[in-house]
Design an enzyme around this catalytic site. Structure first.
Site, PDB file in Angstrom:
ATOM      1  N   THR A 118       1.100  -7.905  82.647  1.00  0.00           N
ATOM      2  CA  THR A 118       0.754  -6.775  81.795  1.00  0.00           C
ATOM      3  C   THR A 118       1.986  -6.217  81.098  1.00  0.00           C
ATOM      4  O   THR A 118       3.095  -6.304  81.621  1.00  0.00           O
ATOM      5  CB  THR A 118       0.027  -5.672  82.610  1.00  0.00           C
ATOM      6  OG1 THR A 118      -0.360  -4.621  81.746  1.00  0.00           O
ATOM      7  CG2 THR A 118       0.888  -5.130  83.712  1.00  0.00           C
ATOM      8  N   CYS A 174       6.931  -4.346  69.089  1.00  0.00           N
ATOM      9  CA  CYS A 174       7.271  -5.587  69.780  1.00  0.00           C
ATOM     10  C   CYS A 174       6.079  -6.542  69.767  1.00  0.00           C
ATOM     11  O   CYS A 174       4.954  -6.141  69.494  1.00  0.00           O
ATOM     12  CB  CYS A 174       7.653  -5.303  71.228  1.00  0.00           C
ATOM     13  SG  CYS A 174       9.132  -4.302  71.415  1.00  0.00           S
ATOM     14  N   HIS A 177       7.933 -10.698  76.062  1.00  0.00           N
ATOM     15  CA  HIS A 177       7.907  -9.410  75.356  1.00  0.00           C
ATOM     16  C   HIS A 177       9.207  -9.323  74.578  1.00  0.00           C
ATOM     17  O   HIS A 177      10.274  -9.130  75.160  1.00  0.00           O
ATOM     18  CB  HIS A 177       7.810  -8.286  76.384  1.00  0.00           C
ATOM     19  CG  HIS A 177       7.736  -6.913  75.783  1.00  0.00           C
ATOM     20  ND1 HIS A 177       7.069  -5.895  76.403  1.00  0.00           N
ATOM     21  CD2 HIS A 177       8.242  -6.365  74.659  1.00  0.00           C
ATOM     22  CE1 HIS A 177       7.170  -4.779  75.684  1.00  0.00           C
ATOM     23  NE2 HIS A 177       7.895  -5.056  74.600  1.00  0.00           N
TER      24      HIS A 177
END
Length: 186
Positions: free
Chosen positions: A32, A38, A55
Protein backbone atom coordinates in the site's frame (compact mmCIF):
# COMPACT_ATOMS: atom_id res chain seq x y z
CA UNK A 1 8.31 0.67 5.24
CA UNK A 2 6.14 -1.01 7.86
CA UNK A 3 4.15 -4.24 7.95
CA UNK A 4 0.88 -4.28 9.87
CA UNK A 5 -1.14 -7.49 10.19
CA UNK A 6 -4.90 -7.08 10.43
CA UNK A 7 -6.33 -9.79 12.64
CA UNK A 8 -9.78 -9.46 11.08
CA UNK A 9 -8.71 -10.54 7.58
CA UNK A 10 -5.35 -12.23 8.20
CA UNK A 11 -3.63 -10.04 5.60
CA UNK A 12 -0.38 -8.13 6.13
CA UNK A 13 -0.30 -4.57 4.80
CA UNK A 14 3.12 -3.18 3.93
CA UNK A 15 3.38 0.57 3.41
CA UNK A 16 5.75 1.74 0.67
CA UNK A 17 7.18 5.26 0.98
CA UNK A 18 8.78 7.55 -1.64
CA UNK A 19 11.86 5.98 -3.19
CA UNK A 20 10.98 2.47 -2.01
CA UNK A 21 10.20 -0.71 -3.92
CA UNK A 22 8.80 -3.95 -2.51
CA UNK A 23 8.29 -7.36 -4.14
CA UNK A 24 6.32 -10.30 -2.73
CA UNK A 25 5.18 -13.81 -3.57
CA UNK A 26 3.21 -14.13 -0.31
CA UNK A 27 -0.56 -14.37 -0.95
CA UNK A 28 -1.32 -12.74 2.43
CA UNK A 29 0.54 -9.50 1.59
CA UNK A 30 -1.02 -6.22 0.47
CA UNK A 31 1.36 -3.48 -0.65
CA UNK A 32 0.00 0.00 0.00
CA UNK A 33 1.03 3.60 -0.61
CA UNK A 34 -0.36 7.13 -0.78
CA UNK A 35 0.39 9.24 -3.86
CA UNK A 36 0.09 12.85 -4.93
CA UNK A 37 2.11 13.79 -8.01
CA UNK A 38 4.26 10.68 -7.49
CA UNK A 39 3.66 7.50 -9.47
CA UNK A 40 3.49 3.89 -8.33
CA UNK A 41 3.83 1.07 -10.79
CA UNK A 42 2.28 -2.23 -9.76
CA UNK A 43 3.85 -5.07 -11.75
CA UNK A 44 2.98 -8.74 -11.57
CA UNK A 45 3.67 -12.02 -13.30
CA UNK A 46 0.41 -14.01 -13.39
CA UNK A 47 2.19 -17.32 -14.08
CA UNK A 48 4.74 -17.20 -11.26
CA UNK A 49 2.39 -15.24 -8.94
CA UNK A 50 4.91 -12.64 -7.90
CA UNK A 51 4.44 -8.90 -7.96
CA UNK A 52 5.72 -5.61 -6.65
CA UNK A 53 5.09 -1.93 -6.21
CA UNK A 54 7.40 1.08 -6.43
CA UNK A 55 6.85 4.73 -5.50
CA UNK A 56 8.82 7.36 -7.38
CA UNK A 57 8.88 11.13 -7.03
CA UNK A 58 10.22 12.30 -10.41
CA UNK A 59 10.65 10.74 -13.84
CA UNK A 60 14.37 11.14 -14.52
CA UNK A 61 17.37 12.62 -12.67
CA UNK A 62 19.18 15.77 -13.61
CA UNK A 63 22.84 15.72 -14.52
CA UNK A 64 24.03 16.19 -10.92
CA UNK A 65 22.14 13.30 -9.30
CA UNK A 66 24.44 10.29 -9.21
CA UNK A 67 24.40 8.96 -5.64
CA UNK A 68 22.17 5.99 -4.82
CA UNK A 69 20.06 7.95 -2.29
CA UNK A 70 19.14 10.52 -4.96
CA UNK A 71 18.52 7.96 -7.69
CA UNK A 72 15.89 6.12 -5.65
CA UNK A 73 13.52 9.06 -6.15
CA UNK A 74 13.45 8.64 -9.93
CA UNK A 75 11.23 6.48 -12.09
CA UNK A 76 13.99 5.30 -14.38
CA UNK A 77 15.77 3.78 -11.37
CA UNK A 78 12.63 2.58 -9.55
CA UNK A 79 11.30 0.74 -12.61
CA UNK A 80 14.58 -1.11 -13.19
CA UNK A 81 14.83 -2.07 -9.50
CA UNK A 82 11.24 -3.39 -9.56
CA UNK A 83 11.71 -5.44 -12.74
CA UNK A 84 15.09 -6.87 -11.68
CA UNK A 85 13.82 -7.83 -8.22
CA UNK A 86 10.83 -9.61 -9.74
CA UNK A 87 13.02 -11.48 -12.21
CA UNK A 88 15.25 -12.56 -9.31
CA UNK A 89 12.11 -14.16 -7.81
CA UNK A 90 11.33 -16.08 -11.00
CA UNK A 91 9.22 -13.62 -13.01
CA UNK A 92 9.66 -13.48 -16.77
CA UNK A 93 9.80 -10.06 -18.42
CA UNK A 94 7.48 -11.12 -21.25
CA UNK A 95 4.80 -12.19 -18.73
CA UNK A 96 4.76 -8.93 -16.78
CA UNK A 97 1.56 -6.90 -16.51
CA UNK A 98 1.44 -3.36 -15.14
CA UNK A 99 -0.91 -0.89 -13.51
CA UNK A 100 0.08 2.71 -12.78
CA UNK A 101 -1.38 5.15 -10.26
CA UNK A 102 -0.83 8.73 -9.10
CA UNK A 103 0.40 11.67 -11.14
CA UNK A 104 -2.01 14.24 -9.69
CA UNK A 105 -1.59 17.95 -10.33
CA UNK A 106 -1.36 19.40 -6.84
CA UNK A 107 -0.30 23.00 -7.48
CA UNK A 108 -1.57 25.46 -10.05
CA UNK A 109 0.89 27.75 -11.74
CA UNK A 110 3.76 25.26 -11.48
CA UNK A 111 5.10 22.66 -13.88
CA UNK A 112 2.77 19.62 -13.88
CA UNK A 113 5.12 17.04 -12.35
CA UNK A 114 2.33 14.47 -12.09
CA UNK A 115 1.62 14.53 -15.84
CA UNK A 116 5.36 14.26 -16.60
CA UNK A 117 5.62 11.26 -14.26
CA UNK A 118 2.61 9.53 -15.88
CA UNK A 119 4.00 10.11 -19.39
CA UNK A 120 7.33 8.67 -18.30
CA UNK A 121 5.72 5.55 -16.81
CA UNK A 122 3.65 4.89 -19.95
CA UNK A 123 6.66 5.42 -22.22
CA UNK A 124 8.88 3.19 -20.08
CA UNK A 125 6.34 0.34 -20.11
CA UNK A 126 5.81 0.71 -23.87
CA UNK A 127 9.56 0.70 -24.57
CA UNK A 128 10.05 -2.36 -22.35
CA UNK A 129 7.06 -4.11 -23.95
CA UNK A 130 5.28 -4.54 -20.63
CA UNK A 131 1.49 -4.61 -20.97
CA UNK A 132 -0.25 -1.71 -19.23
CA UNK A 133 -3.54 -3.28 -18.10
CA UNK A 134 -4.85 -0.47 -15.92
CA UNK A 135 -4.22 3.05 -14.72
CA UNK A 136 -5.69 5.83 -12.63
CA UNK A 137 -3.53 8.93 -13.14
CA UNK A 138 -3.95 12.68 -13.30
CA UNK A 139 -6.64 14.80 -11.73
CA UNK A 140 -6.18 16.85 -8.58
CA UNK A 141 -6.66 14.31 -5.80
CA UNK A 142 -4.24 12.24 -3.78
CA UNK A 143 -4.69 8.48 -4.06
CA UNK A 144 -4.40 5.51 -1.71
CA UNK A 145 -3.36 2.35 -3.55
CA UNK A 146 -3.60 -1.22 -2.24
CA UNK A 147 -2.04 -3.97 -4.37
CA UNK A 148 -2.21 -7.76 -3.97
CA UNK A 149 1.08 -8.69 -5.68
CA UNK A 150 0.39 -12.42 -6.15
CA UNK A 151 -3.02 -11.79 -7.73
CA UNK A 152 -2.27 -8.60 -9.66
CA UNK A 153 -5.35 -6.96 -8.13
CA UNK A 154 -5.32 -3.31 -7.12
CA UNK A 155 -7.69 -0.90 -5.47
CA UNK A 156 -7.21 2.82 -5.86
CA UNK A 157 -9.22 5.37 -3.91
CA UNK A 158 -9.06 9.13 -4.14
CA UNK A 159 -8.05 10.13 -0.62
CA UNK A 160 -8.60 13.86 -1.00
CA UNK A 161 -9.45 16.31 -3.71
CA UNK A 162 -8.66 19.96 -3.77
CA UNK A 163 -10.64 22.60 -5.61
CA UNK A 164 -8.90 23.81 -8.73
CA UNK A 165 -8.06 27.44 -8.34
CA UNK A 166 -6.70 29.42 -11.25
CA UNK A 167 -3.48 31.30 -10.60
CA UNK A 168 -4.29 34.91 -9.73
CA UNK A 169 -2.20 38.03 -9.68
CA UNK A 170 -2.76 40.34 -6.78
CA UNK A 171 -3.35 43.89 -7.91
CA UNK A 172 -2.93 46.72 -5.43
CA UNK A 173 -6.07 48.82 -5.08
CA UNK A 174 -5.86 52.25 -6.69
CA UNK A 175 -5.27 55.20 -4.33
CA UNK A 176 -8.39 57.16 -3.40
CA UNK A 177 -8.97 60.19 -5.60
CA UNK A 178 -7.73 63.50 -4.22
CA UNK A 179 -10.37 66.16 -3.77
CA UNK A 180 -9.78 69.89 -4.21
CA UNK A 181 -8.51 71.57 -1.11
CA UNK A 182 -6.86 68.42 0.31
CA UNK A 183 -3.29 68.79 1.50
CA UNK A 184 -0.96 65.83 1.27
CA UNK A 185 2.10 65.67 3.54
CA UNK A 186 5.22 63.70 2.68
Amino acid sequence: MSALPRPSDGLTRITIMQGETRISDDPSVILTTVLGSCISACLYDPLVKVGGLNHFLLAEPGSGDTDIQSLQRYGVYAMEVLINAMMAMGATRSNLKARIYGGASLRDGFRDIGATNALFARRFLRDERIALVGEDVGGTGARRVEFRPTLGLARCRVADTRPVEPARLRVAPPPPPASLGDVEFF
